[in-house]
Design a protein around this motif. Structure first.
Motif, PDB file in Angstrom:
ATOM      1  N   GLY A  63       0.808  -1.149  -0.018  1.00 52.40           N
ATOM      2  CA  GLY A  63      -0.008   0.002  -0.066  1.00 52.40           C
ATOM      3  C   GLY A  63       0.796   1.288  -0.087  1.00 52.40           C
ATOM      4  N   LEU A  64       2.104   1.254   0.768  1.00 51.92           N
ATOM      5  CA  LEU A  64       2.494   2.543   0.762  1.00 51.92           C
ATOM      6  C   LEU A  64       3.561   2.813  -0.548  1.00 51.92           C
ATOM      7  N   PHE A  65       3.791   1.718  -1.308  1.00 52.53           N
ATOM      8  CA  PHE A  65       4.567   1.641  -2.617  1.00 52.53           C
ATOM      9  C   PHE A  65       3.375   2.424  -3.493  1.00 52.53           C
ATOM     10  N   LEU A  66       2.136   1.919  -3.429  1.00 57.09           N
ATOM     11  CA  LEU A  66       1.048   2.369  -4.386  1.00 57.09           C
ATOM     12  C   LEU A  66       0.893   4.047  -3.921  1.00 57.09           C
ATOM     13  N   TYR A  67       0.841   3.993  -2.871  1.00 62.10           N
ATOM     14  CA  TYR A  67       0.395   5.732  -2.427  1.00 62.10           C
ATOM     15  C   TYR A  67       1.608   6.399  -3.067  1.00 62.10           C
ATOM     16  N   ASN A  68       2.800   6.047  -2.807  1.00 60.12           N
ATOM     17  CA  ASN A  68       3.861   6.964  -3.215  1.00 60.12           C
ATOM     18  C   ASN A  68       3.945   7.219  -4.863  1.00 60.12           C
ATOM     19  N   TYR A  69       3.646   5.960  -5.415  1.00 55.25           N
ATOM     20  CA  TYR A  69       3.481   5.947  -6.906  1.00 55.25           C
ATOM     21  C   TYR A  69       2.590   6.901  -7.391  1.00 55.25           C
ATOM     22  N   ALA A  70       1.312   6.682  -6.824  1.00 55.82           N
ATOM     23  CA  ALA A  70       0.243   7.711  -7.173  1.00 55.82           C
ATOM     24  C   ALA A  70       0.400   8.950  -6.886  1.00 55.82           C
ATOM     25  N   ALA A  71       1.110   9.565  -5.901  1.00 53.04           N
ATOM     26  CA  ALA A  71       1.250  10.876  -5.339  1.00 53.04           C
ATOM     27  C   ALA A  71       2.536  11.471  -6.490  1.00 53.04           C
ATOM     28  N   GLU A  72       3.248  10.754  -6.876  1.00 54.24           N
ATOM     29  CA  GLU A  72       4.325  11.228  -7.872  1.00 54.24           C
ATOM     30  C   GLU A  72       3.464  11.428  -9.392  1.00 54.24           C
ATOM     31  N   LEU A  73       2.761  10.530  -9.526  1.00 54.28           N
ATOM     32  CA  LEU A  73       1.817  10.797 -10.694  1.00 54.28           C
ATOM     33  C   LEU A  73       0.919  11.960 -10.293  1.00 54.28           C
ATOM     34  N   ASN A  74       0.316  12.306  -9.460  1.00 53.25           N
ATOM     35  CA  ASN A  74      -0.354  13.427  -9.018  1.00 53.25           C
ATOM     36  C   ASN A  74       0.368  14.704  -9.414  1.00 53.25           C
ATOM     37  N   TYR A  75       1.521  14.782  -8.736  1.00 50.15           N
ATOM     38  CA  TYR A  75       2.633  15.755  -9.034  1.00 50.15           C
ATOM     39  C   TYR A  75       2.982  16.340 -10.252  1.00 50.15           C
ATOM     40  N   ILE A  76       2.978  15.309 -11.153  1.00 48.09           N
ATOM     41  CA  ILE A  76       3.280  15.687 -12.670  1.00 48.09           C
ATOM     42  C   ILE A  76       2.113  15.787 -13.378  1.00 48.09           C
ATOM     43  N   GLY A  77       0.878  15.747 -12.863  1.00 43.57           N
ATOM     44  CA  GLY A  77      -0.336  15.971 -13.628  1.00 43.57           C
ATOM     45  C   GLY A  77      -0.918  14.771 -14.261  1.00 43.57           C
ATOM     46  N   GLU A  78      -0.389  13.719 -14.211  1.00 42.18           N
ATOM     47  CA  GLU A  78      -0.874  12.164 -14.699  1.00 42.18           C
ATOM     48  C   GLU A  78      -2.314  11.968 -13.568  1.00 42.18           C
ATOM     49  N   TRP A  79      -3.317  12.778 -13.541  1.00 41.51           N
ATOM     50  CA  TRP A  79      -4.361  12.499 -12.614  1.00 41.51           C
ATOM     51  C   TRP A  79      -5.260  11.057 -12.842  1.00 41.51           C
ATOM     52  N   LYS A  80      -5.520  10.826 -13.976  1.00 33.80           N
ATOM     53  CA  LYS A  80      -6.252   9.632 -14.218  1.00 33.80           C
ATOM     54  C   LYS A  80      -5.471   8.527 -13.824  1.00 33.80           C
ATOM     55  N   LYS A  81      -4.162   8.286 -14.334  1.00 39.97           N
ATOM     56  CA  LYS A  81      -3.283   7.031 -13.722  1.00 39.97           C
ATOM     57  C   LYS A  81      -3.154   7.178 -12.558  1.00 39.97           C
ATOM     58  N   SER A  82      -2.845   8.336 -11.743  1.00 40.62           N
ATOM     59  CA  SER A  82      -2.692   8.514 -10.134  1.00 40.62           C
ATOM     60  C   SER A  82      -4.149   8.018  -9.712  1.00 40.62           C
ATOM     61  N   ASN A  83      -5.091   8.301 -10.026  1.00 40.57           N
ATOM     62  CA  ASN A  83      -6.557   7.809  -9.572  1.00 40.57           C
ATOM     63  C   ASN A  83      -6.630   6.444  -9.548  1.00 40.57           C
ATOM     64  N   GLU A  84      -6.229   5.733 -10.392  1.00 34.32           N
ATOM     65  CA  GLU A  84      -6.370   4.458 -10.829  1.00 34.32           C
ATOM     66  C   GLU A  84      -5.399   3.537  -9.617  1.00 34.32           C
TER      67      GLU A  84
END
Length: 532
Positions: A413-434
């Motif tokens: 879970g922590l890896f998924l959170y970190n990965y999603a947060a990085e995607l949110n930071y660069i504007g990959e919002w749809k992939k971040s939400n997945e």
């Protein structure tokens, strides 16, 4: 150690198991199967559980020099205590947890106190020896360990030390005057003393204690909803914050609102057992405890007394904290239990033909798990490396590395959170939400809801963003960020009336902890109210 246990068993002509080995193995198998059903099972849980089971087999089979093994544990506890005391005296820097004055090599005082507590009874073992050098070693270690636990301000640790020390004093020292009382009177007297101590410690950290009452109330509802089999391994982190949000949604004026925070453990291992494994799991563990006590009473000796004293201390600690969250404590629990059960008779032996088939299969499986463990450690190390590079401003460059780690770490879970947060930071919002939605199936909290809300807001899905911001606020009503961002969301949609209502709430909202962020938010909301 687990592999060594397998090798020892492999040499035997027949595979043999005792009642407790079958019981614990059955419990692990049940949790694994149910974990697959609930979607909460992780590779770490499988490896940790079955490795400890094999370690239990090893301790039961092998004769060890208990005196020197106990001395080794005392050395570990003493070294940790000296390190912690050095932090308290400002001789050493607290690199693991700079916000605490004393925590040893752990991220908080709870882990520090838990490790010291499990080493404490073995210091008493040395203190009770006849030889002077053992007495001096044990006495000094007991003083260092108990002093460090007291300075750590761990209430669970203090209670565990006092309980173990009290039992040892009555049993090992034969305190004069107590022998005329019956065992029942001694037990009642001990309970009264512990209750009195609990009352004193409650008022020392009243807010923290009240916060745990909230956690236990919400946990009780979780138990009631799935009382038979529980929510599965990892179910508490996945579901608890949703129950806390529901509690505050139904009790908006609750006095617990100012005490609420992100919760990852119910601060009681027995409550966690009921939440995640239900009545079935509790009954299986209860049966194991019954067999353990029965075997202890049949084979009482000096070594098993101190092993049982250690287990008693851990049981007391477990009522108020999470000692089993630390691998060293789990290892000592298994070691102590196996030491007590060493003379337990075998109840099952596999036929020779079955043994011939099982041995190579089990060996291959264990070697495979060992290889996966090594791969898991490497992945954790590499993840930490690329996360540090991302913090240094190289997010886009390291994202392909996150993608390469994903197939191996998609149950973390922590890896998924970190990965999603990085995607949110660069504007990959749809992939971040997945990815964040995947993460919420493993653990869920206020921070996850805020990132989900931001992704939806950036994609102009305002209804979804509003839903997640409200959920974030309900989870922890004393936080300002969810309300502030909800007000800004309403402003973005032109809903100024709703934004102003929230601004009124924010400007009059009491602060749990004052900060520059809160001051800035209140000032901005006050300015919004002036403009209406």
């Amino acid at each position: 150690m687990a592999v060594l246990a397998l090798v020892v068993k492999y040499k035997q002509q027949k595979l043999s198991l005792s009642a407790t080995e079958i019981l614990v193995g059955g419990f692990l198998l049940l949790t694994n199967i149910y974990g697959v059903y609930t979607g909460s099972l992780s590779l770490e849980w499988i490896i940790s559980g079955w490795s400890l089971w094999l370690f239990y087999l090893l301790v039961r089979m092998e004769t060890v020099s208990v005196e020197w093994l106990f001395a080794g544990l005392v050395l570990i506890g003493s070294a940790q205590a000296i390190y912690g005391l050095g932090q308290y005296m400002h001789w050493f820097s607290n690199l693991a947890a700079p916000n605490f004055r004393i925590s040893g090599s752990f991220e908080n005082p709870a882990g520090f106190a838990a490790v010291l507590s499990v080493c404490f009874p073995f210091a008493l073992f040395l203190l009770a020896k006849k030889k002077l050098y053992w007495k001096l070693t044990g006495g000094l270690a007991a003083i260092l360990i108990s002093g460090a636990v007291v300075l750590s301000q761990s209430r669970a640790g203090v209670i565990a030390i006092l309980v173990m020390g009290g039992i040892w004093a009555v049993k090992a020292l034969y305190i004069k005057g107590l022998n005329r009382f019956s065992n029942r009177t001694k037990i009642v007297g001990g309970i009264v003393l512990v209750v009195g101590l609990l009352v004193v410690l409650y008022f020392l950290k009243k807010d923290s204690a009240d916060g745990r009452l909230l956690i236990w109330q919400c946990s009780a509802r979780m138990i009631a909803d799935r009382s038979l089999l529980g929510h599965g391994a990892g179910g508490f982190q996945r579901e608890y914050m949703l129950y806390q949000a529901d509690y505050f949604r139904n009790h908006p004026a609750s006095s617990y609102a100012m005490l609420a925070d992100i919760v990852k453990h119910p601060f009681n291992e027995f409550v966690l057992l009921l939440v995640e494994h239900g009545l079935v799991g509790a009954l299986l563990v209860g049966l194991f405890v019954y067999l353990l006590i029965r075997e202890y009473r049949k084979n009482k000796n000096q070594e098993t007394f101190y092993a049982m004293l250690c287990l008693s201390g851990i049981a007391v600690f477990a009522c108020f904290s999470y000692p089993l969250g630390y691998p060293f404590v789990r290892l000592i629990v298994v070691f102590s239990a196996a030491l007590i059960m060493q003379k337990e008779p075998t109840v099952w032996q596999s036929p020779q033909r079955v043994t011939a088939v099982l041995k190579p299969v089990v060996l291959v499986v264990c070697v495979g798990l060992l290889a996966l463990t090594c791969k898991m450690f490497y992945n954790e190390y590499y993840w930490n490396t690329i996360a540090q590079q991302s913090l240094a401003g190289e997010t886009r460059r390291v994202l392909p590395e996150y993608a390469r780690l994903y197939p191996w770490m998609n149950r973390n879970g922590l890896f998924l959170y970190n990965y999603a947060a990085e995607l949110n930071y660069i504007g990959e919002w749809k992939k971040s939400n997945e990815l964040m939605t995947e993460c919420s199936k493993l653990y869920n909290d206020n921070d996850i809801q805020l990132i989900l809300a931001d992704n939806y807001q950036q994609m102009k899905q305002y209804a979804e963003a509003e839903k997640h911001l409200k959920m974030a606020y309900d989870m922890i009503p004393n936080r300002f960020i969810p309300l502030y961002r909800l007000a800004k969301l309403y402003q973005q949609q032109g809903k100024n009336g709703q934004a102003c209502k929230l601004a009124e709430i924010i400007t009059t909202k009491p602060e749990k902890v004052s900060s520059m962020d809160v001051i800035s938010i209140k000032a901005e909301m006050a300015e919004l109210l002036k403009q209406r």
